[in-house]
Design an enzyme around this catalytic site. Structure first.
Site, mmCIF file in Angstrom:
data_model
loop_
_atom_site.group_PDB
_atom_site.id
_atom_site.type_symbol
_atom_site.label_atom_id
_atom_site.label_comp_id
_atom_site.label_asym_id
_atom_site.label_seq_id
_atom_site.Cartn_x
_atom_site.Cartn_y
_atom_site.Cartn_z
ATOM 1 N N ASP A 110 -0.939 2.443 6.876
ATOM 2 C CA ASP A 110 -1.031 1.723 5.606
ATOM 3 C C ASP A 110 0.338 1.464 4.993
ATOM 4 O OD1 ASP A 110 -2.211 2.690 2.288
ATOM 5 O OD2 ASP A 110 -1.782 0.715 3.157
ATOM 6 N N ASP A 154 0.551 -5.519 3.081
ATOM 7 C CA ASP A 154 -0.235 -4.286 3.052
ATOM 8 C C ASP A 154 -1.248 -4.218 4.195
ATOM 9 O OD1 ASP A 154 -2.306 -2.641 0.499
ATOM 10 O OD2 ASP A 154 -1.693 -2.071 2.536
#
Ligand SMILES: N[C@H]1[C@H](O)[C@@H](Sc2ccccc2)[C@@H]2OC[C@H]1O2
Length: 331
Positions: free
Chosen positions: A36, A220
């Site tokens: 992430d 992201d």
């Protein structure tokens, strides 16, 4: 060092998230983690996670590792953009992704996870690849896997080659020329407050004119969709028959059999095309004729997010040199 690891969609129906196998401790314990770039904590389901909150996830048991060490008096607590969250205590242990090993990585063991983690049985935790300034461990913040590995990497980079409804790869320490076409366009990264924040040079809807306008947002890998300013989103859905902004579904939906335009975004002089198939993200519920869009408004979030729907349309280089930059190439 260099390394490569698969990024596999956790759901065969739509790319809600991708997981990557990692090993922790001695003997190695394998978990499937969500890499992430939008956060900076490495946390795992563990032997400290209440059984009532564990539903099929693999866990890390520090007591079964001869190399684990409790980081005394340290705790962590994180809340994500989607309202999910987790908290717990901290160990250090040996941690490996794709053959790249950090001998003493802070492993944040969950003592509590929110319901959306409990119900996501394919995700055993997250590997934060944002900047270490975002790490939530207290009283002393910990370094990410990338920051710990960087000095030993052949090149201080990692790359994301995410794919539509099939496995892609994360590479560490090298740029694989076979994974992209043309040139990589690098642009500056704003590291405050700690995301991979960059500025796109504009957008276009389908074959329409390209609007050159700066769009600052974060890259992201942990976010499924693309979230952009309302003006851009409404310009896109104006071209979709039957599209509406549904309060009940929480975003733009349209008949699944509608014809969708592609969405083009710019990075520097380069252009990237998100094909119509990526822009129809998923049926709102299994079998429904109503589909949820892969592009949604960022107005409620406070930041624009280039999530997986955009990332999988490109080969992306997260360059950890000083100053950091981000590179985008077609593939
Ligand atoms: N950076 C992202 C993060 O990885 C996820 S955490 C997550 C939550 C439930 C299921 C899977 C992952 C959350 O959504 C957007 C932002 O916060």
């Amino acid at each position: 060092d260099t390394g490569s690891a698969a990024a596999t969609p956790i759901d065969p129906r739509f790319d809600i998230a991708y997981v990557t196998p990692v090993t922790i401790g001695t003997p190695p314990q394998t978990l499937q983690l969500d890499l992430d770039t939008g956060s900076s904590d490495l946390w795992v389901f563990s032997s400290h996670t209440p059984a009532s909150q564990v539903r099929g996830q693999r866990i890390y048991a520090p007591d079964k590792s001869t190399t684990s060490k409790l980081l005394n008096g340290h705790t962590w607590s994180i809340t994500y953009g989607d309202g999910s969250g987790s908290r717990g205590n901290v160990y250090t242990d040996k941690f490996t992704i794709g053959g790249v090993t950090v001998k003493s990585q802070a492993i944040e063991t969950a003592q509590q996870v929110s319901s959306s983690f409990t119900t996501e049985d394919a995700i055993d935790g997250l590997v934060g690849l944002g900047f270490s300034t975002l790490n939530t461990v207290s009283p002393n913040g910990q370094l990410t896997f990338f920051d710990n590995a960087k000095p030993n990497l052949d090149s201080p980079v990692f790359t994301a080659d995410l794919k539509y409804m099939k496995p892609g790869t994360y590479d560490f320490g090298f740029i694989d020329k076979t994974k992209y076409t043309g040139e990589i366009t690098y642009v500056p990264v704003e590291t405050d407050p700690g995301y991979w924040t960059f500025t796109s040079s504009g957008y276009g809807v389908g074959s329409g004119t390209f609007s050159s306008s700066p769009i600052t947002g974060i890259a992201d890998t942990g976010t499924s969709l693309v979230y952009l300013p309302t003006a851009i989103v409404t310009a896109y859905y104006r071209q979709v028959q039957g599209a509406t902004n549904s309060r009940s579904y929480g975003g733009y939906v349209f008949p699944c059999n509608s014809t969708l335009p592609a969405f083009v975004f710019g990075v520097g002089e380069a252009k990237f095309t998100i094909p119509p198939s990526y822009m129809s993200y998923a049926a709102v519920t299994d079998g429904s004729p109503t589909c949820f869009g892969g592009l949604q408004s960022s107005s409620g979030i406070g930041v624009n997010i280039w999530g997986d729907v955009a990332l999988k349309a490109a080969f992306v280089v997260f360059n950890g040199e000083e100053p950091p930059t981000i590179g985008w190439a077609n593939k």
